[in-house]
Design an enzyme around this catalytic site. Structure first.
Site, PDB file in Angstrom:
ATOM      1  N   ARG A   1      59.171  14.067  45.251  1.00  0.00           N
ATOM      2  CA  ARG A   1      59.524  12.650  45.083  1.00  0.00           C
ATOM      3  C   ARG A   1      58.737  12.050  43.938  1.00  0.00           C
ATOM      4  O   ARG A   1      57.536  12.308  43.775  1.00  0.00           O
ATOM      5  CB  ARG A   1      59.222  11.877  46.364  1.00  0.00           C
ATOM      6  CG  ARG A   1      59.305  10.355  46.213  1.00  0.00           C
ATOM      7  CD  ARG A   1      58.929   9.662  47.512  1.00  0.00           C
ATOM      8  NE  ARG A   1      58.870   8.217  47.375  1.00  0.00           N
ATOM      9  CZ  ARG A   1      57.753   7.495  47.291  1.00  0.00           C
ATOM     10  NH1 ARG A   1      56.564   8.104  47.298  1.00  0.00           N
ATOM     11  NH2 ARG A   1      57.786   6.189  47.177  1.00  0.00           N
TER      12      ARG A   1
ATOM     13  N   ARG B   1      56.423  -9.813  43.449  1.00  0.00           N
ATOM     14  CA  ARG B   1      55.012  -9.484  43.255  1.00  0.00           C
ATOM     15  C   ARG B   1      54.280 -10.670  42.629  1.00  0.00           C
ATOM     16  O   ARG B   1      54.891 -11.531  42.003  1.00  0.00           O
ATOM     17  CB  ARG B   1      54.849  -8.250  42.355  1.00  0.00           C
ATOM     18  CG  ARG B   1      55.233  -6.954  43.027  1.00  0.00           C
ATOM     19  CD  ARG B   1      54.940  -5.736  42.176  1.00  0.00           C
ATOM     20  NE  ARG B   1      55.211  -4.504  42.906  1.00  0.00           N
ATOM     21  CZ  ARG B   1      54.326  -3.868  43.661  1.00  0.00           C
ATOM     22  NH1 ARG B   1      53.075  -4.330  43.751  1.00  0.00           N
ATOM     23  NH2 ARG B   1      54.647  -2.773  44.310  1.00  0.00           N
TER      24      ARG B   1
ATOM     25  N   LYS C   1      66.317   3.127  51.703  1.00  0.00           N
ATOM     26  CA  LYS C   1      65.014   2.871  52.316  1.00  0.00           C
ATOM     27  C   LYS C   1      65.113   1.590  53.156  1.00  0.00           C
ATOM     28  O   LYS C   1      65.431   0.525  52.633  1.00  0.00           O
ATOM     29  CB  LYS C   1      63.946   2.736  51.238  1.00  0.00           C
ATOM     30  CG  LYS C   1      63.736   4.007  50.431  1.00  0.00           C
ATOM     31  CD  LYS C   1      62.776   3.800  49.282  1.00  0.00           C
ATOM     32  CE  LYS C   1      61.370   3.484  49.748  1.00  0.00           C
ATOM     33  NZ  LYS C   1      60.430   3.372  48.597  1.00  0.00           N
TER      34      LYS C   1
ATOM     35  N   THR D   1      55.511   7.064  55.127  1.00  0.00           N
ATOM     36  CA  THR D   1      54.388   6.132  54.995  1.00  0.00           C
ATOM     37  C   THR D   1      53.194   6.473  55.879  1.00  0.00           C
ATOM     38  O   THR D   1      53.281   6.477  57.108  1.00  0.00           O
ATOM     39  CB  THR D   1      54.794   4.670  55.269  1.00  0.00           C
ATOM     40  OG1 THR D   1      56.008   4.364  54.594  1.00  0.00           O
ATOM     41  CG2 THR D   1      53.695   3.732  54.767  1.00  0.00           C
TER      42      THR D   1
END
Length: 465
Positions: free
Chosen positions: A32, A69, A215, A273
């Site tokens: 990945r 962000r 995701k 995760t």
């Protein structure tokens, strides 16, 4: 062999051919790349080295997705906040964040939020509650003490923010991935099936042969999961942001529900995760991490993912080895009868796939073999989570790599695959020595008439119908 697949994140700073080969030898099936931390040159280096290290390895790239962000900090590494501090928050992508004033990269943020909403910054390390909004300025109070660095993630649980499904950066990197022959695009922060279709439209426009992994990492993704699953090749349970967006205690239930739904839909599912997070710094994982990995295997996820453990950790090979050993140990305890999911449809491929898996217990078959032109039948067999490996005879290297995400599937790509018929592919498999010619196997194949057939016989006596 292990049936559960392993996805390992690789950085362009540490992607030497020998290193990737070591990862593959330790049990990695998919490499990945995180596009948030890569240039085109970095992506190119990883793909090139992965293909050289082991052509069987699939390659996946994550998009950044529609995220918010903070901007860079002005003149310092970080800003300290104390609980009770009152600050201003605005959407000024071109401005720096300074003490008392946090700037975000989404210009319309003040118009999307309401008084009482909470902003969780840097994976929830800092929390701010909005007390009032005046035009483009939100006045907020810090709910805890902490420090803020540059360009940290921002989550607003329970609030829909009208961000675009695909950013220009995502579009650019999908084009890069297509040029490089990447196998999977894992799209971040998928909120609806429309987000998946937006990615598919880009892939189709460039004529690429990539599959989409959605995701799930926010409440909208959970709420719209069924339609997202229908539009996707597979799912990633991205527990990092998901654990910020929804109550943490609901994550185990959400994870199990998603795995079960993916199995019923015959689609691969990845659990991701912090699975062995402590191994970024330490050679041995915690007992809780081992239990977390084992639980995902007990739940029959297709694949488990390592992030920082292999991208930047001190013990990447040890992390992969640990995960593989846990998977093998847990898989020894699992039985077919306990885990074969209920029939989710009535098509012939699904029915015969179930019978092929049931033959392991009923008559003692030692392997399942199938033809894999697009991999659909192999995925059907995989979804019933048998004890024996599923040998998929492939006629396309992309199909072989797509099946690198499917539980228990061992792709076989014969030499000269481009011009082989089904019967020739079967003969090449017999000659490969992968299993004994005297072994009793289940062979689920297509026929010249376009139908499916299931044969139980020794490998030696199998014939393409």
């Amino acid at each position: 062999m292990k049936h559960t697949k392993i996805v390992a994140t690789v950085s362009d700073r540490h992607c030497e051919v020998e290193f990737i080969k070591q990862l593959s030898d330790a049990g990695v099936d998919v490499v990945r790349m995180n596009s948030a931390h890569l240039t085109r040159e970095g992506m190119e280096r990883i793909v090139r080295n992965a293909r050289q290290a082991d052509p069987r390895l699939a390659v996946m790239v994550d998009t950044k997705g529609p995220e918010i962000r903070t901007t860079a900090i002005d003149g310092a590494d970080y800003i300290n906040f104390e609980s009770g501090d009152r600050i201003e928050i605005t959407g000024n992508p071109g401005e720096l964040t300074v003490p008392g004033h946090i700037c975000l990269n989404y210009a319309d943020i003040a118009h999307a939020l309401s008084v009482g909403d909470r902003l969780l910054i840097d994976d929830g390390e800092l929390a701010f509650k909005i007390e009032s909004i005046e035009g483009d300025v939100m006045h907020a109070v810090a709910e805890n003490s902490g420090r803020l660095g540059s360009r940290k993630s921002v989550n607003v649980p329970g609030t829909h923010i009208p961000l675009p499904a695909v950013t220009e950066r995502d579009r650019e990197y999908i084009h890069y991935a297509a040029d490089l022959g990447v196998d999977f695009v894992a799209h971040s922060f998928v909120r609806s099936a429309a987000d998946v279709l937006a990615i598919q439209k880009i892939i189709n426009a460039v004529g690429a042969d990539m599959r989409i992994i959605s995701k799930i990492e926010n409440q909208e993704g959970v709420d719209n999961f069924d339609s997202i699953l229908a539009a996707s090749y597979g799912i990633m349970v991205a527990r990092g942001d998901l654990g910020i967006e929804v109550p943490a205690e609901t994550i185990p239930r959400i994870q199990l529900n998603m795995i079960n739904k993916c199995m019923a839909a015959h689609k691969p599912v990845i659990v991701a995760t912090q699975m062995l997070h402590s191994m970024i710094e330490h050679p041995r994982p915690t007992r809780a991490e081992i239990s977390d990995v084992a639980n995902a295997v007990y739940q029959r996820a297709d694949a488990l993912m390592l992030s920082g453990e292999t991208a930047s950790g001190k013990y990447p090979i040890e992390a992969v080895t640990t995960m593989a050993r846990v998977a093998v140990e847990v898989e020894r305890e699992l039985t077919v009868r306990r885990h074969v999911p209920p029939m989710s449809d009535t098509d012939v491929a699904s029915f015969l796939a179930r019978q092929a898996v049931s033959s392991e217990v009923a008559v003692g078959t030692k392997a399942i073999i199938t033809d894999a032109y697009q991999g659909r039948t192999a995925r059907h067999i995989s979804s019933y989570r048998g004890l024996q490996p599923v040998h998929a005879i492939c006629f396309n290297p992309s199909v072989a790599r797509w099946l690198a995400l499917s539980y228990g599937v061992v792709p076989f790509l014969p030499e000269g695959y481009e011009n082989l018929s089904r019967s020739e592919g079967l003969e090449r498999f017999k000659e490969s020595g992968r299993i004994s010619k005297e072994a009793l196997v289940a062979y689920l194949s297509g026929t010249n008439a376009g139908t499916k057939s299931l044969e139980i016989a020794t490998l030696y006596s199998l014939r393409q119908q």
